[in-house]
Design a protein around this motif. Structure first.
Motif, mmCIF file in Angstrom:
data_model
loop_
_atom_site.group_PDB
_atom_site.id
_atom_site.type_symbol
_atom_site.label_atom_id
_atom_site.label_comp_id
_atom_site.label_asym_id
_atom_site.label_seq_id
_atom_site.Cartn_x
_atom_site.Cartn_y
_atom_site.Cartn_z
ATOM 1 N N ILE A 39 0.839 -1.199 0.000
ATOM 2 C CA ILE A 39 0.000 0.000 0.000
ATOM 3 C C ILE A 39 0.874 1.250 0.000
ATOM 4 O O ILE A 39 0.551 2.247 -0.668
ATOM 5 N N GLY A 40 1.998 1.209 0.718
ATOM 6 C CA GLY A 40 2.926 2.333 0.665
ATOM 7 C C GLY A 40 3.444 2.572 -0.744
ATOM 8 O O GLY A 40 3.606 3.728 -1.177
ATOM 9 N N TRP A 41 3.690 1.495 -1.465
ATOM 10 C CA TRP A 41 4.112 1.593 -2.867
ATOM 11 C C TRP A 41 3.050 2.304 -3.695
ATOM 12 O O TRP A 41 3.367 3.195 -4.499
ATOM 13 N N MET A 42 1.788 1.912 -3.502
ATOM 14 C CA MET A 42 0.717 2.579 -4.235
ATOM 15 C C MET A 42 0.664 4.073 -3.885
ATOM 16 O O MET A 42 0.458 4.913 -4.766
ATOM 17 N N TRP A 43 0.850 4.394 -2.598
ATOM 18 C CA TRP A 43 0.821 5.805 -2.215
ATOM 19 C C TRP A 43 1.989 6.588 -2.818
ATOM 20 O O TRP A 43 1.851 7.773 -3.158
ATOM 21 N N ALA A 44 3.121 5.934 -2.979
ATOM 22 C CA ALA A 44 4.250 6.606 -3.633
ATOM 23 C C ALA A 44 3.908 6.921 -5.089
ATOM 24 O O ALA A 44 4.204 8.020 -5.596
ATOM 25 N N ARG A 45 3.268 5.995 -5.759
ATOM 26 C CA ARG A 45 2.869 6.226 -7.149
ATOM 27 C C ARG A 45 1.780 7.289 -7.239
ATOM 28 O O ARG A 45 1.791 8.137 -8.134
ATOM 29 N N ILE A 46 0.824 7.232 -6.296
ATOM 30 C CA ILE A 46 -0.235 8.239 -6.272
ATOM 31 C C ILE A 46 0.348 9.617 -6.035
ATOM 32 O O ILE A 46 -0.015 10.601 -6.703
ATOM 33 N N ALA A 47 1.270 9.717 -5.073
ATOM 34 C CA ALA A 47 1.861 11.015 -4.739
ATOM 35 C C ALA A 47 2.629 11.599 -5.918
ATOM 36 O O ALA A 47 2.595 12.817 -6.159
ATOM 37 N N ALA A 48 3.326 10.746 -6.661
ATOM 38 C CA ALA A 48 4.084 11.224 -7.817
ATOM 39 C C ALA A 48 3.165 11.851 -8.858
ATOM 40 O O ALA A 48 3.495 12.880 -9.470
ATOM 41 N N VAL A 49 1.987 11.253 -9.047
ATOM 42 C CA VAL A 49 1.028 11.787 -10.006
ATOM 43 C C VAL A 49 0.346 13.031 -9.453
ATOM 44 O O VAL A 49 0.179 14.043 -10.154
ATOM 45 N N ALA A 50 -0.066 12.971 -8.190
ATOM 46 C CA ALA A 50 -0.796 14.094 -7.587
ATOM 47 C C ALA A 50 0.059 15.343 -7.492
ATOM 48 O O ALA A 50 -0.451 16.471 -7.580
ATOM 49 N N GLU A 51 1.358 15.173 -7.323
ATOM 50 C CA GLU A 51 2.250 16.323 -7.170
ATOM 51 C C GLU A 51 2.316 17.179 -8.433
ATOM 52 O O GLU A 51 2.640 18.364 -8.377
ATOM 53 N N GLU A 52 1.966 16.582 -9.569
ATOM 54 C CA GLU A 52 2.019 17.329 -10.829
ATOM 55 C C GLU A 52 1.003 18.473 -10.853
ATOM 56 O O GLU A 52 1.214 19.468 -11.539
ATOM 57 N N GLU A 53 -0.111 18.305 -10.141
ATOM 58 C CA GLU A 53 -1.124 19.367 -10.039
ATOM 59 C C GLU A 53 -1.531 19.497 -8.574
ATOM 60 O O GLU A 53 -2.684 19.314 -8.209
#
Length: 590
Positions: free
Chosen positions: A527-541
């Motif tokens: 789940i931490g891995w998924m949050w890392a991927r989510i954060a990378a995308v969310a940080e763009e906007e």
């Protein structure tokens, strides 16, 4: 019972932005899946589940199922008509094969519908939920004759399927089963025995019920290698494939359960019932595991679904219920009390729930996508790797998802205080319904043994390292606030895996003693891995409020959940000595 609002925006975010499903259009299975189709399926499935299934959740709990003297079973009021609407709307056929009347859509889209349906009414969705696994088993192992008779009707939902595995004296240890299968002159078998815990074993939703039954032939070897699988219909199909003669497969009783009371959990009596073998003799367990593995992934989705329903109810209550005053700045200094949501400990529980549901949803859908790629990718290596990753993560999704799903439901009930214990608020039903998913389709301790023994030790950690490498690769693109604790958690997971592999031979109990905390390490890391991927995308906007909330939740998971991997590793390394030290006869206090 709290209202159910399907998390449509979050699902669209995962499918379109995180997994980038529309970009897979060059893969034939995804050729028709564009952004408009995703939006339509998510919105319409959510609306259907909220409007048709969700109102029946308290009804099913209050009424339960009724067995009549003739052995027939009546489901709660409204279940039959809701199921018919489900079939007419085509939701059950979404990802099933076109050859037999399905729509042939990717499994990842059907997984979304499954979450919504389980959140709306877990008990009702139990009936069609197992049928998808029955279809998979027949597709893989059934003869062409069996496929032609049963698959079109199972795919359409005209008939429903069940699993008949467990017997009163054997649950997980299926090698102990006693149900007999005697060969008949026409090539069929006479099935005799009693099965328990058969979900949907008898009901009034469909004209026929198709039982997949494990049994032994007369000369079968002892243990699991002597088990065969049989199709045993409630009504034997006639020459036209329609329900004909009544088979000797009857409901002897309905179990009185803690939860999912609208699901008919039956004791099934097979009294020389006519059945047909699926696959080769003695290979029934392998065939049944096709169905069981599908059910295990669905169980993880049930954990997510119940947690989501509980979170929605708790958030609404925390925003409305006024108790105490905020320690810092108050929303309204003139008010006698502030909403519960201002209190940090209430926020802790809500943020834990939000971090689990959103992170685990991403993991469930990512894994569903791997199932699609394992079948549909034109790259043989990608197919192989995707299949192995699904195998590695299946026990994690089942066990970690249902453990955390239940714990989240309990925490959300806690936010209600004493009202959470009262039936009128609906939270206690969610807790009761969520509990079962930790036990059926292989209890979670068994899932942990599967992960540590079959998925880790057997190949020396090779598949685990493939998974770890995926996590490591995404650390390089994730924001530092989560990349650093994720790398630390990854290091703990690798160390725990290596310790189990290196010490498995020291004591026969070592793997068993460390398996459960090891599964928790992998689940927390995944789940931490998924949050890392989510954060990378969310940080763009990051200025978008939706993305800002994602980043805040990722920070919460990074600070509150990933550090647990260190203590879980130490549990793994504690070994078996203390666990097994007290003689068995002394465990029971005098």
């Amino acid at each position: 019972m709290p209202d159910y609002n399907p998390p449509a925006r979050d699902v669209r975010f995962v499918l379109k932005t995180l997994l980038r499903i529309p970009s897979l259009a060059n893969t034939p299975a995804f050729a028709m899946v564009d952004e408009d189709l995703i939006d339509t399926i998510v919105e319409e499935a959510g609306r259907f589940c909220a409007e048709v299934f969700a109102p029946l959740n308290p009804v099913g709990d209050m009424q339960g199922c009724k067995r009549h003297p003739d052995g027939s079973v009546t489901t709660p009021e409204g279940f039959a008509s809701a199921y018919q609407r489900y079939c007419e709307s085509g939701w059950g056929t979404l990802a099933l094969p076109e050859q037999y009347g399905g729509q042939g859509m990717p499994h990842v889209l059907a997984t979304v519908v499954e979450e919504f349906a389980n959140s709306a009414c877990h008990a009702l969705y139990m009936y069609p939920g197992l049928t998808h696994g029955a279809v998979s088993a027949l597709l893989a192992k059934g003869s062409e004759e069996l496929k032609d008779i049963y698959l079109p009707r199972l795919v359409s939902g005209e008939w429903l399927g069940t699993m008949a595995l467990t017997e009163a004296h054997c649950g997980t240890d299926l090698g102990l089963l006693r149900t007999r299968a005697e060969p008949l002159e026409d090539g069929s078998f006479a099935i005799s025995g009693e099965k328990i815990f058969c979900s949907g074993g008898e009901h009034d939703l469909t004209a026929n019920i198709v039982h997949l039954v494990l049994a032994r032939t007369p000369q079968a070897a002892a243990g699991s290698r002597g088990i065969s699988l049989f199709v045993v219909p409630k009504f034997i199909p006639d020459a036209e494939g329609e329900p004909g003669e009544r088979n000797a497969a009857t409901c002897g009783a309905i179990e009185h359960k803690m939860g999912i009371r609208g699901s008919a959990t039956c004791v099934m009596n097979f009294d020389r019932a006519k059945g047909w073998m699926v696959g080769a003799e003695g290979e029934g367990l392998a065939a049944m595991f096709i169905m069981m593995n599908a059910a295990r992934l669905s169980c993880g989705n049930q954990g997510l679904a119940q947690a989501e329903r509980a979170y929605q109810g708790a958030v609404t209550y925390a925003l409305e219920r006024r108790q105490g005053k905020a320690a810092g700045e108050r929303p309204d200094p003139t008010a006698a009390a502030d909403p519960l949501v201002v209190h940090p400990d209430v926020r802790r529980m809500l943020m834990d729930a939000r971090a689990f549901t959103e992170g685990f949803r991403a993991l469930v859908l990512w894994t569903a996508l791997q199932i699609d790629l394992s079948h549909a990718s034109e790259d043989a290596e990608e197919r192989r790797r995707a299949d192995e990753l699904v195998g590695f993560l299946t026990p994690v999704i089942k066990a970690f998802g249902t453990d955390r799903g239940f714990e989240t439901a309990v925490d959300m009930q806690q936010i209600f205080g004493g009202h959470g214990y009262i039936a009128e608020w609906g939270m206690e039903q969610i807790v009761r319904d969520a509990r079962v998913a930790r036990m059926y389709e292989g209890a979670n301790g068994v899932q942990a043994l599967d992960l540590a023994g079959r998925k880790l030790a057997r190949d020396g950690g090779a598949m685990a390292e493939v998974f770890f490498s995926l996590v490591e690769a995404d650390c390089s693109t994730a924001p530092a606030f989560i990349a650093t604790p994720l790398r630390e958690a990854l290091s703990e997971a690798r160390a725990a895996a290596r310790w189990l592999i290196d010490h498995a031979g020291d004591d026969p109990n070592t793997l068993g003693a460390g398996s459960y905390p090891f599964l928790q390490v992998i689940g927390t890391l995944a789940i931490g891995w998924m949050w890392a991927r989510i954060a990378a995308v969310a940080e763009e906007e990051a200025e978008d409020p939706f993305n800002a909330a994602k980043l805040a939740t990722a920070r919460h998971y990074a600070g509150r959940s990933l550090p647990r991997c260190a203590s879980l590793r130490r549990e793994v390394e504690a070994g078996a000595e203390a666990l097994m030290a007290i003689p068995a006869e002394l465990l029971q206090r005098a």
